[in-house]
Design a protein around this motif. Structure first.
Motif, PDB file in Angstrom:
ATOM      1  N   UNK A  27     -30.906  12.243  38.190  1.00 38.24           N
ATOM      2  CA  UNK A  27     -31.038  10.797  37.958  1.00 38.24           C
ATOM      3  C   UNK A  27     -29.817   9.987  38.371  1.00 38.24           C
ATOM      4  N   UNK A  28     -29.203  10.362  39.499  1.00 36.13           N
ATOM      5  CA  UNK A  28     -28.080   9.579  40.020  1.00 36.13           C
ATOM      6  C   UNK A  28     -28.627   8.307  40.663  1.00 36.13           C
ATOM      7  N   UNK A  29     -28.308   7.175  40.066  1.00 36.18           N
ATOM      8  CA  UNK A  29     -28.869   5.918  40.570  1.00 36.18           C
ATOM      9  C   UNK A  29     -27.933   4.760  40.253  1.00 36.18           C
ATOM     10  N   UNK A  30     -27.632   3.976  41.290  1.00 37.84           N
ATOM     11  CA  UNK A  30     -26.858   2.742  41.146  1.00 37.84           C
ATOM     12  C   UNK A  30     -27.750   1.601  41.615  1.00 37.84           C
ATOM     13  N   UNK A  44     -42.180   9.875  34.755  1.00 41.99           N
ATOM     14  CA  UNK A  44     -41.466   9.111  33.735  1.00 41.99           C
ATOM     15  C   UNK A  44     -41.697   9.718  32.346  1.00 41.99           C
ATOM     16  N   UNK A  45     -42.944  10.071  32.045  1.00 45.31           N
ATOM     17  CA  UNK A  45     -43.248  10.682  30.747  1.00 45.31           C
ATOM     18  C   UNK A  45     -42.542  12.030  30.607  1.00 45.31           C
ATOM     19  N   UNK A  46     -42.529  12.805  31.695  1.00 44.31           N
ATOM     20  CA  UNK A  46     -41.839  14.103  31.660  1.00 44.31           C
ATOM     21  C   UNK A  46     -40.354  13.916  31.376  1.00 44.31           C
ATOM     22  N   UNK A  47     -39.773  12.889  31.997  1.00 41.61           N
ATOM     23  CA  UNK A  47     -38.349  12.636  31.775  1.00 41.61           C
ATOM     24  C   UNK A  47     -38.080  12.274  30.314  1.00 41.61           C
ATOM     25  N   UNK A  48     -38.909  11.411  29.739  1.00 40.61           N
ATOM     26  CA  UNK A  48     -38.712  11.021  28.342  1.00 40.61           C
ATOM     27  C   UNK A  48     -38.814  12.233  27.419  1.00 40.61           C
ATOM     28  N   UNK A  49     -39.722  13.140  27.740  1.00 37.27           N
ATOM     29  CA  UNK A  49     -39.858  14.354  26.929  1.00 37.27           C
ATOM     30  C   UNK A  49     -38.646  15.268  27.069  1.00 37.27           C
ATOM     31  N   UNK A  50     -37.943  15.140  28.216  1.00 30.36           N
ATOM     32  CA  UNK A  50     -36.782  15.994  28.476  1.00 30.36           C
ATOM     33  C   UNK A  50     -35.473  15.407  27.952  1.00 30.36           C
ATOM     34  N   UNK A  51     -35.499  14.210  27.409  1.00 27.45           N
ATOM     35  CA  UNK A  51     -34.255  13.547  27.004  1.00 27.45           C
ATOM     36  C   UNK A  51     -33.341  14.416  26.137  1.00 27.45           C
ATOM     37  N   UNK A  52     -33.881  15.196  25.184  1.00 23.21           N
ATOM     38  CA  UNK A  52     -32.986  16.049  24.388  1.00 23.21           C
ATOM     39  C   UNK A  52     -32.189  17.049  25.232  1.00 23.21           C
ATOM     40  N   UNK A  53     -32.674  17.368  26.440  1.00 23.78           N
ATOM     41  CA  UNK A  53     -31.960  18.305  27.308  1.00 23.78           C
ATOM     42  C   UNK A  53     -30.697  17.679  27.899  1.00 23.78           C
ATOM     43  N   UNK A 103     -31.170   3.668  24.790  1.00 26.69           N
ATOM     44  CA  UNK A 103     -32.535   4.088  25.110  1.00 26.69           C
ATOM     45  C   UNK A 103     -33.196   3.109  26.079  1.00 26.69           C
ATOM     46  N   UNK A 104     -33.059   1.829  25.781  1.00 31.01           N
ATOM     47  CA  UNK A 104     -33.660   0.803  26.639  1.00 31.01           C
ATOM     48  C   UNK A 104     -33.063   0.840  28.044  1.00 31.01           C
ATOM     49  N   UNK A 105     -31.737   1.002  28.116  1.00 32.61           N
ATOM     50  CA  UNK A 105     -31.071   1.057  29.421  1.00 32.61           C
ATOM     51  C   UNK A 105     -31.519   2.278  30.212  1.00 32.61           C
ATOM     52  N   UNK A 106     -31.600   3.427  29.548  1.00 35.37           N
ATOM     53  CA  UNK A 106     -32.024   4.665  30.212  1.00 35.37           C
ATOM     54  C   UNK A 106     -33.437   4.517  30.764  1.00 35.37           C
ATOM     55  N   UNK A 107     -34.341   4.028  29.933  1.00 31.21           N
ATOM     56  CA  UNK A 107     -35.738   3.883  30.359  1.00 31.21           C
ATOM     57  C   UNK A 107     -35.865   2.914  31.530  1.00 31.21           C
ATOM     58  N   UNK A 108     -35.153   1.804  31.442  1.00 25.54           N
ATOM     59  CA  UNK A 108     -35.236   0.786  32.491  1.00 25.54           C
ATOM     60  C   UNK A 108     -34.682   1.304  33.815  1.00 25.54           C
ATOM     61  N   UNK A 109     -33.525   1.957  33.761  1.00 24.74           N
ATOM     62  CA  UNK A 109     -32.886   2.441  34.988  1.00 24.74           C
ATOM     63  C   UNK A 109     -33.670   3.585  35.624  1.00 24.74           C
ATOM     64  N   UNK A 110     -34.168   4.504  34.809  1.00 25.05           N
ATOM     65  CA  UNK A 110     -34.900   5.651  35.357  1.00 25.05           C
ATOM     66  C   UNK A 110     -36.222   5.201  35.967  1.00 25.05           C
ATOM     67  N   UNK A 111     -36.922   4.294  35.302  1.00 21.24           N
ATOM     68  CA  UNK A 111     -38.179   3.794  35.873  1.00 21.24           C
ATOM     69  C   UNK A 111     -37.909   3.043  37.175  1.00 21.24           C
ATOM     70  N   UNK A 168     -45.775   9.582  44.862  1.00 15.62           N
ATOM     71  CA  UNK A 168     -45.559  10.411  43.682  1.00 15.62           C
ATOM     72  C   UNK A 168     -46.251   9.799  42.456  1.00 15.62           C
ATOM     73  N   UNK A 169     -46.564  10.645  41.507  1.00 12.36           N
ATOM     74  CA  UNK A 169     -47.159  10.197  40.247  1.00 12.36           C
ATOM     75  C   UNK A 169     -46.027   9.719  39.341  1.00 12.36           C
ATOM     76  N   UNK A 170     -45.668   8.453  39.485  1.00  8.36           N
ATOM     77  CA  UNK A 170     -44.515   7.900  38.786  1.00  8.36           C
ATOM     78  C   UNK A 170     -44.669   7.969  37.271  1.00  8.36           C
TER      79      UNK A 170
END
Length: 389
Positions: free
Chosen positions: A280-283, A236-245, A204-212, A230-232
């Motif tokens: 969310x493809x990000x390196x 970010x909140x929308x993404x967290x709500x979508x995590x179950x998807x 969870x911590x890794x996902x949140x950190x990388x996506x932000x 953009x309204x970051x």
């Protein structure tokens, strides 16, 4: 006969060409003419590379208000004398040199310099291709790549950062302030890909950190390049709500791990029964240029087929040139903007959309379709695990 297509007579071909139509042969000839080649330069190329160097650095001289930069005043004799020290690559179209880069290796460090692309061909990813090619040339002997560029030359700095380089030093000893950048070569075995468990705290911590980090990185470029902010926080909140998807059987999130540190992320989620969307493809910048994006993408393509999807779509900002090259080389094709894109309508002028056909395994296809018919609550404890990648 029906189903048999007659050949176009020669006189019709000539008539169509007169009207401005291109026959298949003409299109193929044009494609061959526009095909770029990258190869090792020889002493016969010195004159052409030096001329290109002065063209490419002319704008740099104007920007710095200094037309006495070394690349602008270097003579043919001087360039020829240093040429033998380097491995020099040239990019050509129809035999005309449109780009070049050079490097040499010492004590397992590859020193890269003079990356140049003709102004008319800039913005097409040619510089990045030259960089990747010169790195590949030294990959068996070099463990580290080093280069420098003008500190205010943000375009070049951005290219290098996108390839995984990081600034490690600055200097005022030259005609203009410069920055030194470096990248360490990664071995394939040093990086692993794991399926993220959205209920596990460390993931969870890794996902949140990388996506932000991903949102902030992209937004910074968007502001600088297009003036779009953009309204970051909302994204970010929308993404967290979508995590179950992003969980089985509808989607997945993969994490790249290097020596206990998470360095990249990517996943897909469901659009409909047959279609998923790459997201969310990000390196991280200092790990780019090591084919990690391709490894991650292929892993996700395989997973999507295992999940039973028949098509994968994506949206990508226009400034992500390297990402577009990656997608195109893996079978994606550009399409019109589709209904489910994340970007608001006012920002859709700066995005590309692509899709790729998938070939789901029949058994997995049937299993996945059946899973999607069952409410998530009933499958949460079914004991069925995501495919092993």
């Amino acid at each position: 006969m029906k189903g048999i297509r007659a050949a176009t007579p020669p006189f019709v071909k000539r008539w169509l060409q007169c009207l401005g139509h291109k026959t298949k042969d003409a299109r193929e000839n044009q494609n061959r003419k526009n095909r770029m080649q990258i190869e090792i330069a020889t002493r016969n190329d010195v004159q052409g590379i030096l001329e290109l160097q002065k063209i490419a650095f002319h704008q740099r001289g104007l920007d710095y208000n200094n037309m006495n930069l070394k690349p602008l005043i270097e003579t043919l004799a001087e360039y020829t004398q240093t040429f033998q020290k380097y491995v020099c690559l040239k990019a050509t179209i129809e035999g005309i040199i449109i780009g070049s880069v050079r490097a040499y290796e010492s004590s397992e460090t590859c020193y890269i310099s003079r990356l140049i692309v003709h102004p008319e061909y800039q913005g097409r990813g040619i510089g990045s291709k030259l960089m990747l090619k010169i790195e590949k040339h030294f990959r068996n002997t070099a463990k580290r790549y080093v280069l420098f560029t003008g500190e205010t030359n943000q375009k070049s700095v951005s290219i290098y950062k996108n390839l995984g380089y990081c600034i490690f030093s600055r200097s005022d000893d030259y005609e203009v302030p410069i920055v030194y950048l470096e990248k360490n070569r990664l071995e394939a075995n040093d990086v692993s890909i794991c399926i993220a468990d959205v209920n596990r705290e460390v993931h969870q911590l890794a996902i949140k950190e990388l996506v932000k980090e991903y949102f902030n990185w992209g937004n910074g470029i968007s502001i600088a390049k297009y003036g779009y902010d953009f309204d970051i926080e909302t994204m970010y909140e929308d993404f967290l709500n979508e995590l179950p998807m992003y969980t089985y059987p509808d989607g997945i999130l993969n994490l790249l791990e290097h020596r206990g540190k998470f360095i990249g992320i990517g996943g897909f989620k469901r659009i409909d029964e047959n279609t998923c969307e790459l997201k969310r493809m990000y390196i991280r910048e200092n790990y780019r240029g090591n084919n990690l994006g391709e490894r991650l993408l292929r892993n996700l393509l395989n997973a999507a087929e295992e999940y039973g999807y028949r098509e994968m779509r994506l949206e990508s900002a226009k400034f992500m040139i390297n990402a577009h090259a990656l997608y195109l080389s893996n079978g994606f094709k550009e399409i019109e903007i589709y209904q489910e894109v994340e970007s608001p309508e006012q920002y859709q002028s700066i995005i590309y959309c692509m899709k790729r056909q998938l070939k789901p395994s029949r058994k997995k296809d049937e299993d996945a379709r059946e899973e999607r018919r069952v409410p998530q609550a009933q499958t949460a404890n079914s004991g069925k695990l995501p495919c092993q990648l």
